[in-house]
Design an enzyme around this catalytic site. Structure first.
Site, PDB file in Angstrom:
ATOM      1  N   ASP A 121     -70.034 -57.621 -19.298  1.00  0.00           N
ATOM      2  CA  ASP A 121     -70.973 -58.165 -18.314  1.00  0.00           C
ATOM      3  C   ASP A 121     -71.070 -59.671 -18.515  1.00  0.00           C
ATOM      4  O   ASP A 121     -70.908 -60.167 -19.637  1.00  0.00           O
ATOM      5  CB  ASP A 121     -72.355 -57.528 -18.481  1.00  0.00           C
ATOM      6  CG  ASP A 121     -72.420 -56.092 -17.983  1.00  0.00           C
ATOM      7  OD1 ASP A 121     -71.628 -55.734 -17.098  1.00  0.00           O
ATOM      8  OD2 ASP A 121     -73.279 -55.344 -18.469  1.00  0.00           O
ATOM      9  N   ASP A 139     -70.702 -53.835 -10.946  1.00  0.00           N
ATOM     10  CA  ASP A 139     -72.115 -53.506 -10.718  1.00  0.00           C
ATOM     11  C   ASP A 139     -72.570 -53.974  -9.336  1.00  0.00           C
ATOM     12  O   ASP A 139     -73.342 -53.282  -8.664  1.00  0.00           O
ATOM     13  CB  ASP A 139     -72.996 -54.141 -11.796  1.00  0.00           C
ATOM     14  CG  ASP A 139     -72.658 -53.658 -13.193  1.00  0.00           C
ATOM     15  OD1 ASP A 139     -72.179 -52.514 -13.330  1.00  0.00           O
ATOM     16  OD2 ASP A 139     -72.874 -54.425 -14.151  1.00  0.00           O
TER      17      ASP A 139
END
Length: 165
Positions: A121, A139
């Site tokens: 991330d 995401d």
């Protein structure tokens, strides 16, 4: 009888999403140290973190079983959505786009889990000392897909039929 195109024609969007996700993660892993952060805007950083769980690091503090759970879940959801795409007509654009985005995102995060054992991330939005959980391209695609599914559900609601007595 004329054969119409199915929703499977939208899988190109899954492939593009998948490639954008993996290439952005590759860039971050190759160019950032873990937890390294570069300020882009007063409310946005690129910050390399590892997520061993799901959204908002859900289940991240468990013994590792969650990695396999999320891999199986990504495969199951992707197969189910491919089935739905095959059943859909190509004209059901909103729903097909939603499914394709979710498939691309789910497979992108799944590959991370298989290869690294975690998800990379790096998008870090914040205000003052309050940070939104760090996330990635996959995401975003999954969230957009879910939002489009909700929008499609509202768009396609029909008024209840009036009964005459």
């Amino acid at each position: 009888m004329t054969k119409s195109k199915s929703g499977l024609s939208f899988l190109w969007l899954s492939a593009v999403t998948f490639l954008l996700d993996l290439s952005s993660k590759y860039f971050v892993v190759k160019n950032f140290e873990l937890y390294e952060s570069i300020n882009i805007l007063p409310v946005f950083n690129l910050t390399y973190v590892r997520n061993y769980g799901a959204a908002f690091s859900f289940l991240a503090d468990h013994d590792g079983w969650q990695k396999y759970f999320f891999i199986v879940l990504a495969i199951a959801i992707s197969l189910m959505l491919c089935y739905f795409l095959a059943k859909n007509q190509a004209t059901q654009k909103l729903q097909n786009i939603a499914y394709a985005l979710i498939i691309g995102g789910a497979l992108g995060n799944m590959i991370d889990r298989l290869y690294h054992g975690f998800v990379v991330d790096f998008f870090d939005f914040y205000w003052d000392i309050y940070h939104y959980p760090v996330f990635n391209v996959a995401d975003i695609a999954i969230s957009l897909g879910a939002g489009l599914m909700i929008l499609d559900a509202f768009k396609n609601r029909h008024e209840p039929e009036q009964r005459t007595e």
